[in-house]
Design a protein around this motif. Structure first.
Motif, PDB file in Angstrom:
ATOM      1  N   ARG A  47       0.798  -1.269  -0.214  1.00 58.68           N
ATOM      2  CA  ARG A  47      -0.057   0.189   0.001  1.00 58.68           C
ATOM      3  C   ARG A  47       1.049   1.304  -0.030  1.00 58.68           C
ATOM      4  O   ARG A  47       0.454   2.453  -0.003  1.00 58.68           O
ATOM      5  N   PHE A  48       2.338   1.078  -0.006  1.00 60.99           N
ATOM      6  CA  PHE A  48       3.042   2.043  -0.009  1.00 60.99           C
ATOM      7  C   PHE A  48       3.610   2.527  -1.728  1.00 60.99           C
ATOM      8  O   PHE A  48       4.518   3.566  -1.542  1.00 60.99           O
ATOM      9  N   ARG A  49       3.043   1.661  -2.335  1.00 66.94           N
ATOM     10  CA  ARG A  49       3.662   1.999  -3.632  1.00 66.94           C
ATOM     11  C   ARG A  49       2.535   2.281  -4.796  1.00 66.94           C
ATOM     12  O   ARG A  49       1.497   1.600  -4.727  1.00 66.94           O
ATOM     13  N   ASN A  50       2.824   3.471  -5.375  1.00 70.58           N
ATOM     14  CA  ASN A  50       1.581   3.782  -6.346  1.00 70.58           C
ATOM     15  C   ASN A  50       1.271   2.880  -7.533  1.00 70.58           C
ATOM     16  O   ASN A  50       0.396   2.655  -8.167  1.00 70.58           O
ATOM     17  N   VAL A  53      -0.379  -3.358  -7.469  1.00 71.64           N
ATOM     18  CA  VAL A  53      -1.681  -3.866  -7.703  1.00 71.64           C
ATOM     19  C   VAL A  53      -2.883  -3.261  -7.031  1.00 71.64           C
ATOM     20  O   VAL A  53      -3.958  -2.858  -7.466  1.00 71.64           O
ATOM     21  N   ILE A  54      -2.894  -3.479  -5.625  1.00 67.58           N
ATOM     22  CA  ILE A  54      -3.909  -3.169  -4.791  1.00 67.58           C
ATOM     23  C   ILE A  54      -4.221  -1.844  -4.595  1.00 67.58           C
ATOM     24  O   ILE A  54      -5.277  -1.387  -4.138  1.00 67.58           O
ATOM     25  N   ALA A  55      -3.142  -0.940  -4.992  1.00 69.76           N
ATOM     26  CA  ALA A  55      -3.171   0.547  -5.056  1.00 69.76           C
ATOM     27  C   ALA A  55      -4.474   1.028  -5.929  1.00 69.76           C
ATOM     28  O   ALA A  55      -4.706   2.106  -5.441  1.00 69.76           O
ATOM     29  N   ARG A  56      -4.572   0.290  -6.948  1.00 71.90           N
ATOM     30  CA  ARG A  56      -5.933   0.764  -7.804  1.00 71.90           C
ATOM     31  C   ARG A  56      -7.183   0.720  -7.094  1.00 71.90           C
ATOM     32  O   ARG A  56      -7.750   1.586  -7.428  1.00 71.90           O
ATOM     33  N   LEU A  57      -7.241   0.032  -6.041  1.00 71.21           N
ATOM     34  CA  LEU A  57      -8.584   0.190  -5.314  1.00 71.21           C
ATOM     35  C   LEU A  57      -8.719   1.333  -4.482  1.00 71.21           C
ATOM     36  O   LEU A  57      -9.830   1.670  -4.114  1.00 71.21           O
TER      37      LEU A  57
END
Length: 290
Positions: A47-50, A53-57
């Motif tokens: 969750r610390f990387r733009n 994959v999960i950052a899209r949510l």
């Protein structure tokens, strides 16, 4: 280095220090394999990387597809969400950001505690597929580092290395004949130990309020139902067959009574409370210092 004469391969990944100890030095090909395993995991789940994959949510409602291991995370989180009454949840990311533990590491609260969204309202997670009805910040850290320890161990085994110690800053997996004596870090003084345990062919994971703490009473172990840091427990240790379970259960012990977890999981544990007393399971073989 756990044993005299063994070789260490150390590197940084997913925001933590890794030490891989083996009887013989790892080849450059195996080292690169391990680095790739860690990087691939970080690119999927951080969750610390733009670019994760999960950052899209976190940007918009929608759907994503995760690696095969996401199904194991789903089953584990779903069980612990139920046992904890929603206190342990992968939807805790926004609550952490609210208290200052976001991608910018500002460590300055944006406001008061924010409860996590209810799983049943905001998220549909089916194996590798996740859909969110609203922007959500997923945080699988309660089990993710442990899962990655298991994946690194699988890579070592696939490379023909049967004996090793994988240590991701205290979350450990041991494979081999000779047991490993491990010191248990004092929750208030990292230079001291409160005891030692013997680890053999199992995982040992820990969770402690002092590991990522900032401000007045703020730390990373939050109760998802309230968004507040847990105050009654300061440190836990668990031993299990896999690191993913040991890691998740170490966090769950902050919010769920051990006997409730023991009804569904095969593990041993040690729990230190904020008033200074400790409790442990019959299977947690070791020595606590007075």
């Amino acid at each position: 280095m756990p044993y005299a004469g063994w070789s260490d391969f150390s590197f940084d990944g997913i925001g933590t220090r890794w030490e891989i100890s083996t009887p013989e030095p790892l080849t450059s090909a195996v080292r690169q394999l391990l680095l790739d395993v860690v990087e691939d995991y970080d690119r999927s789940y951080s969750r610390f990387r733009n670019d994760a994959v999960i950052a899209r949510l976190g940007q918009d409602a929608g759907s994503i597809t995760l690696p095969v291991g996401a199904a194991d995370l789903e089953r584990l989180f779903r069980t612990l969400y139920r046992l904890s009454g929603g206190a342990m949840t992968p939807l805790i990311g926004k609550s952490l950001e609210q208290l200052g533990y976001g991608a910018d590491y500002a460590l300055r609260p944006l406001g008061g505690p924010l409860p996590a969204p209810r799983w049943e309202d905001a998220l549909r997670w089916d194996g590798r597929e996740i859909s969110a009805s609203e922007p959500v910040v997923l945080d699988i850290g309660a089990a993710g580092k442990g899962q990655l320890v298991d994946l690194v161990a699988e890579a070592l085994l696939s490379a023909g290395i049967p004996g090793f110690v994988v240590d991701a800053s205290g979350d450990m997996l041991h494979r081999g004949v000779q047991p490993l004596r491990v010191a248990l870090e004092h929750p208030y003084d990292p230079s001291r130990a409160i005891g030692v345990v013997e680890l053999r062919d199992r995982a040992l994971c820990a969770s402690a309020a002092n590991r990522r703490a900032w401000g007045d009473g703020l730390h990373h172990v939050l109760d998802g139902s309230t968004g507040r840091p847990v105050e009654t427990v300061v440190a836990t240790w668990t031993m299990a067959a896999t690191a993913i379970e040991a890691d998740a259960l170490a966090t769950a012990l902050f919010m769920v009574e051990p006997d409730v977890l023991e009804d569904e999981f095969d593990f041993s544990w040690l729990k230190v409370y904020s008033d200074g007393h400790a409790a442990f399971s019959a299977g947690f073989e070791g020595t606590l210092f007075s």
